[in-house]
Design an enzyme around this catalytic site. Structure first.
Site, mmCIF file in Angstrom:
data_model
loop_
_atom_site.group_PDB
_atom_site.id
_atom_site.type_symbol
_atom_site.label_atom_id
_atom_site.label_comp_id
_atom_site.label_asym_id
_atom_site.label_seq_id
_atom_site.Cartn_x
_atom_site.Cartn_y
_atom_site.Cartn_z
ATOM 1 N N GLU A 1 -3.980 -10.639 0.377
ATOM 2 C CA GLU A 1 -4.794 -10.563 1.593
ATOM 3 C C GLU A 1 -6.216 -10.945 1.218
ATOM 4 O O GLU A 1 -6.730 -10.503 0.186
ATOM 5 C CB GLU A 1 -4.798 -9.141 2.177
ATOM 6 C CG GLU A 1 -3.439 -8.709 2.684
ATOM 7 C CD GLU A 1 -3.393 -7.259 3.181
ATOM 8 O OE1 GLU A 1 -4.429 -6.747 3.634
ATOM 9 O OE2 GLU A 1 -2.310 -6.668 3.099
ATOM 10 N N GLU B 1 0.808 -1.222 0.000
ATOM 11 C CA GLU B 1 0.000 0.000 0.000
ATOM 12 C C GLU B 1 0.838 1.267 0.000
ATOM 13 O O GLU B 1 0.739 2.094 0.898
ATOM 14 C CB GLU B 1 -0.983 -0.040 1.166
ATOM 15 C CG GLU B 1 -1.931 -1.202 0.970
ATOM 16 C CD GLU B 1 -3.051 -1.307 1.988
ATOM 17 O OE1 GLU B 1 -2.792 -1.103 3.169
ATOM 18 O OE2 GLU B 1 -4.175 -1.619 1.582
HETATM 19 C C1 GAL Z 1 -5.000 -3.998 4.132
HETATM 20 C C2 GAL Z 1 -3.597 -3.743 4.603
HETATM 21 C C3 GAL Z 1 -3.272 -4.454 5.872
HETATM 22 C C4 GAL Z 1 -4.376 -4.255 6.849
HETATM 23 C C5 GAL Z 1 -5.664 -4.740 6.272
HETATM 24 C C6 GAL Z 1 -6.839 -4.508 7.169
HETATM 25 O O1 GAL Z 1 -5.419 -2.994 3.301
HETATM 26 O O2 GAL Z 1 -2.664 -4.119 3.639
HETATM 27 O O3 GAL Z 1 -2.064 -3.979 6.367
HETATM 28 O O4 GAL Z 1 -4.506 -2.914 7.145
HETATM 29 O O5 GAL Z 1 -5.942 -4.013 5.116
HETATM 30 O O6 GAL Z 1 -6.712 -5.026 8.409
#
Ligand code: GAL
Length: 992
Positions: A502, A423
């Site tokens: 993620e 990010e």
């Molecule tokens: C993503 C980010 C993570 C964390 C997650 C939400 O956007 O890469 O570091 O913030 O969201 O918990």
């Protein structure tokens, strides 16, 4: 005019004086001296305290002691400030590259004796494995340099500064610096020297750096060595005794690739390592090598020629008392826990971990995506204006970061992908990092999720893509546009392997839908799985005003800006307890699956390359949850990717009980991470004979009636239940509310279920708007018919015309008491409901209800879209253990598909409930809790829950799914609970 100091704190370059190029973190026998331990320490509120402290003879007797490694905000019970948690937000003004004058600055000093004999060293090097965020270092009053890159190693040549005998090292660490703008990861801000400090005696003719690149192809290994050493270091010898290798390199020119016949490959499943040494008279480097080749072929990501599926987790370094300070024993146990839960991959979100973690990953076996220490997410707020990722002033810092990342860890076979960071928007500095990595390491692809258009990365990566979108990527459905892509860019991305860096945000109770993602991955080879967000909660152990220990989250330390409990989103709680979601994950990604057909079962091995020779298979048969038979299932060894049919044992089917066959794959022998017998995979087969549900007897002779009445174990006053089996009770009352989960509270925009939720408004807000947490009830009628009682209630909330009619019919038939509840919503309900069911409250009296035994799904909690870890059986639990201690109290404890439930007090049964399925075969679930949903919803932390004198039994005809909307998609339509009529039928009796 900017002073020299503000120049340094706002410097966008990576610091001055550290040794470059960076090198591997090697296991060497050259002398070293750990400078971990107690240092003298002083904290100043600004960055400008006098620098005289670095002088050798400075009098630090008035200073405190501070442990190294540690974070000063976690030491001294608040004496040195407090941790701050933010996700995206910067905890200081967005004014790059400047930071406020209020800049906590820690000065450290310690003395050390230079070991005798070190004066012969060619160089004395001082290594810092991690300091947050910008630091300067002096030895004997002479400045050695400065560095930023908190989670990266920095080395300084201190040869000219050290001398025999006593020496003084001084360090100044600033909490904030320009580097803070590029270290905006979603975690606690924790300043200080938090990793090891080591003094190294680099020998004359020593080996400065070593890279044993390996490959594996068709049973043969390959080593492509690279050595950085002076000519004087030669000859050098590479030895791998197990492989009979002894290769002498007389000069640097002799260092050349070699082939190794007959070698076992390294994989996350069979992490075969060979011990190698490279040595001369001056130094021996010991390294464990694993043979594997990483490649991308078309849209497939392959290791050793076979497709890899990541069943991964995002792993932060976090510990409730130590923060990001590495604790090897704890980390090893954490990794062993991952292995026991079928996790096969780790993304080191969002920075390189302590270097030892990679040794553990090599040894235990994980596919690792190693991420650079880089995130600038806070610039999102200003539409990425001034984002360092596209600003030439930051180019050197970006390159320095990625060089330090790759160089430090390049020897690890577990690392299969480099990630540029997280990010940080997009821009030319990221592209430059990628080019550097490509040039330096042709053996591993480059990942960065923020390269949406795929301009400089090798894999297509996304976060929190919904199930339909992931499917469109898997099926190459080009009608679905890809995020932030033109059609041409989308076309390019569709040629690459896809992974979800993620997904499945595991905050609080949830996520749902693991199984839907996994089904897609099994079907579409382009999809390579993903990494759950995230492995563990980041709670910090703290003390409530009343002395109760609890796990603190954002806001608990009085932060000016913070992001609450968004830092509590792991599949493991802060105290190391696996949550039900981790069990669900384990079940969904199990590497062996079973499909039953007639009298046989197909055993399928979904692993990357390992066969099933490490597993044993066993079976058991239960009648209504009671074990009747068990044995071993003779199963041939199944190769990776293959299936074998195996005959099932004859199953004794009970005429009047449910018959369930369970098969399991278990470890045949203990491993480094689990004992023999550990269950790797499970499946159940329902062999029950169909038994009809007794019909409802319709009674025509109802007459209005009040007064007292006893029906079997139930006693009523004016139509209201007052006692059951001799115990005071209140209820049943309609309950539509559940204490909102973090996903219920989420308002993530990625809502793909049109009417289940309005984008931007959380379900929990809609429920509160409709008053589901404050329902009131008006009795419409009470009637009797022989040994039956019927009540009708209209349930609704203040200032709402919506209502639910609840008809409760109590009948005594052949001595058996049945309660039938008909729940009928009015028209006009526009939201989903969290639950629909009844609540019975049982005050403690002299024998509090403190336990349950049940036949149904268990032993863990389950919800409609998270049902895979549970199985049909007979279970028992204390009321306490039925609930999960989520960091922020919320809905927990629901057990699905209930057949029979006994409430117990001190181990003795006090009430029994048999649940009949409805006419569509649906069975209710139950929740047994010491608190009402309303009480739970009012508490921010477990210690805020009020003292309770009552146990509450919920029988839910249905619950809404969990989804992942705390950060990601809402509950899928199939698992959403829409207001509709429901029937509950319960047979209630006293203990037998
Ligand atoms: C993503 C980010 C993570 C964390 C997650 C939400 O956007 O890469 O570091 O913030 O969201 O918990």
């Amino acid at each position: 005019m900017p002073s020299e100091l503000s120049d340094l704190v706002s410097d966008t370059t990576p610091g001055r004086g550290a040794l470059r190029p960076a090198r591997s973190w090697l296991h060497s026998d050259a002398p070293s001296l750990s400078l971990n331990g107690s240092w003298r320490f002083r904290l100043s509120p600004t960055a400008s305290a006098a620098e005289d402290f670095a002088a050798e003879d400075f009098d630090d007797r008035g200073w405190d002691d501070m442990a190294v490694p540690s974070h000063w905000v976690l030491e001294g019970d608040g004496a040195y400030g407090r941790p701050i948690y933010t996700n995206v937000q910067f905890p200081f003004p967005i004014d790059p590259p400047y930071v406020p004058g209020e800049n906590p600055t820690g000065d450290y000093r310690r003395r050390f004796e230079l070991p005798a004999g070190w004066t012969d060293a060619e160089r004395v090097v001082l290594r810092f494995d991690g300091v947050e965020s910008l630091f300067r270092v002096w030895v004997n009053g002479v400045e050695a340099g400065s560095a930023s890159g908190s989670r990266l190693a920095h080395e300084f040549d201190v040869t000219p500064m050290v001398r025999p005998g006593g020496n003084v090292v001084a360090v100044r660490a600033h909490q904030w610096s320009a580097a803070s703008y590029v270290e905006d990861q979603d975690q606690w801000w924790l300043p200080g020297i938090f990793r090891d400090v080591t003094l190294l005696a680099r020998p004359v003719a020593g080996i400065e750096d070593l890279w044993l690149r390996t490959g594996f192809d068709s049973g043969r290994g390959h080593i492509d060595p690279e050595v950085v050493a002076d000519a004087a270091a030669f000859p050098l010898t590479l030895r791998i005794p197990e492989l009979g290798i002894e290769q002498v390199w007389a000069t640097a020119a002799d260092v050349a690739p070699l082939d190794v016949a007959e070698v076992a490959p390294w994989s996350a499943e069979r992490p075969r390592l060979y011990e190698a040494t490279v040595s001369n008279a001056a130094e021996t480097i010991t390294q464990r090598v694993g043979f594997r080749t990483v490649e991308i072929r078309g849209d497939q990501f392959l290791v050793n020629g076979r497709r890899v599926v990541f069943h991964g987790v995002n792993r932060h370094e976090t510990h409730p008392e130590r923060g990001r300070v590495f604790d090897e024993e704890h980390a090893r146990e954490d990794l062993a826990l991952m292995k026991r839960f079928n996790v096969n991959a780790i993304r080191t979100s969002h920075y390189p971990p302590h270097p030892r973690l990679l040794d553990l990953a090599d040894e235990l076996g994980f596919w690792v995506v190693l991420e650079c220490d880089l995130e600038t997410h806070g610039f999102h707020k200003v539409d990425w204006a001034g984002n360092p990722s596209d600003d030439p002033a930051w180019r050197e810092a970006y390159l320095d970061r990625v060089r330090r990342t790759v160089e430090r860890d390049k020897n690890h076979p577990s690392i299969v992908i480099w990630s540029l960071g997280n990010e940080a928007g997009t821009g030319s500095n990221l592209a430059a990092m990628s080019s550097w990595v490509h040039a330096r390491d042709a053996g591993r692809p480059v990942h960065y999720e923020g390269d949406h258009a795929g301009e400089y990365t090798d894999v297509y990566s996304r976060m929190y893509a919904s199930v339909p979108e992931t499917e469109a990527i898997g099926t190459d459905d080009s009608r679905v546009p890809l995020l932030n892509c033109t059609p041409a860019q989308g076309a390019r991305q569709r040629t690459k392997p896809f992974l979800l860096c993620e997904y499945a945000h595991a905050m609080g109770n949830g996520p749902g839908a693991f199984d839907q993602y996994e089904a897609l991955v099994r079907e579409h080879p382009r999809l390579h799985g993903g990494f759950v967000w995230e492995w563990r909660d980041h709670g910090i152990l703290a003390k409530a005003p009343d002395g109760t220990l609890y796990y603190a989250y954002g806001g608990d330390f009085g932060e000016v800006v913070h992001d609450g409990n968004f830092v509590m989103d792991g599949m493991v709680l802060s105290d190391d307890t696996p949550t039900p979601s981790l069990h669900e994950f384990k079940a969904v990604v199990q590497p062996v699956t079973f499909s039953f057909e007639g009298d046989k079962v197909a055993v399928t091995n979904l692993r990357h390359s390992a066969d099933t020779s490490d597993l044993r298979f066993r079976w058991r048969v239960e009648h209504d949850g009671t074990l009747v038979e068990s044995g071993e299932l003779e199963t041939p060894v199944v190769a990776a990717g293959a299936s074998e049919w195996v005959p099932l044992p004859p199953v004794a089917v009970a005429p009047d009980a449910e018959t369930w066959l369970t098969v399991e794959a278990v470890l045949a022998a203990g491993t480094a991470w689990a004992p023999e017998g550990h269950v790797v995979a499970t499946a159940q087969l329902d062999r029950s004979v169909h038994r009809p549900v007794p019909a409802v007897r319709i009674r025509p002779d109802w007459q209005a009636d009040t007064g007292r009445l006893t029906l079997g174990v139930a006693e009523f006053a004016d139509g209201s239940l007052v006692r059951l089996a001799g115990r005071a009770v209140s209820g049943p009352r309609l309950e539509l509310f559940r204490a909102p989960t973090d996903n219920d509270e989420g308002a993530s925009d990625e809502v793909d279920d049109g009417d289940a939720a309005v984008p931007g408004v959380s379900n929990a807000d809609l429920w509160r708007r409709d008053g589901l947490h404050r329902l009131t009830s008006r009795r419409v009628g009470v009637e009797r018919a022989g040994d039956a009682l019927r009540t009708l209630d209209k349930v609704s909330a203040a200032d709402s015309a919506l209502f639910v009619m609840v008809e409760s019919v109590w009948t005594l038939d052949g001595g058996e008491l049945e309660l039938r509840v008909e729940i009928e919503p009015s028209s006009g309900w526009r939201t989903v409901w969290p639950r629909v069911g009844i609540r019975l409250s049982l005050p403690d009296g002299t024998a509090p209800v403190d336990g349950a035994e049940w036949f149904g799904l268990g032993p863990l909690e389950s919800y409609p879209d998270s049902l895979r870890a549970v199985y049909t059986g007979r279970f028992s639990s204390s009321v306490r253990d039925l609930a999960v201690d989520y960091a922020r109290p919320q809905e927990t404890g629901h057990r699905s598909e209930l057949r029979e439930l006994s409430l117990t007090s001190g181990g003795t049964e006090v009430l029994r409930v048999v649940a009949l399925p409805d006419t569509r075969g649906r069975r209710p679930g139950f929740v047994l809790s010491r608190h009402t949903p309303q009480e739970i919803a009012g508490a921010g932390h477990p210690y805020e829950l009020p003292a309770s004198g009552t146990t509450h039994l919920h029988i839910d005809a249905a619950q809404h799914g969990l989804g992942s909307r705390a950060c990601g998609p809402d509950v899928r339509p199939d698992f959403a609970l829409r207001p509709e009529s429901r029937t509950l039928r319960l047979r209630i009796s006293a203990p037998r």
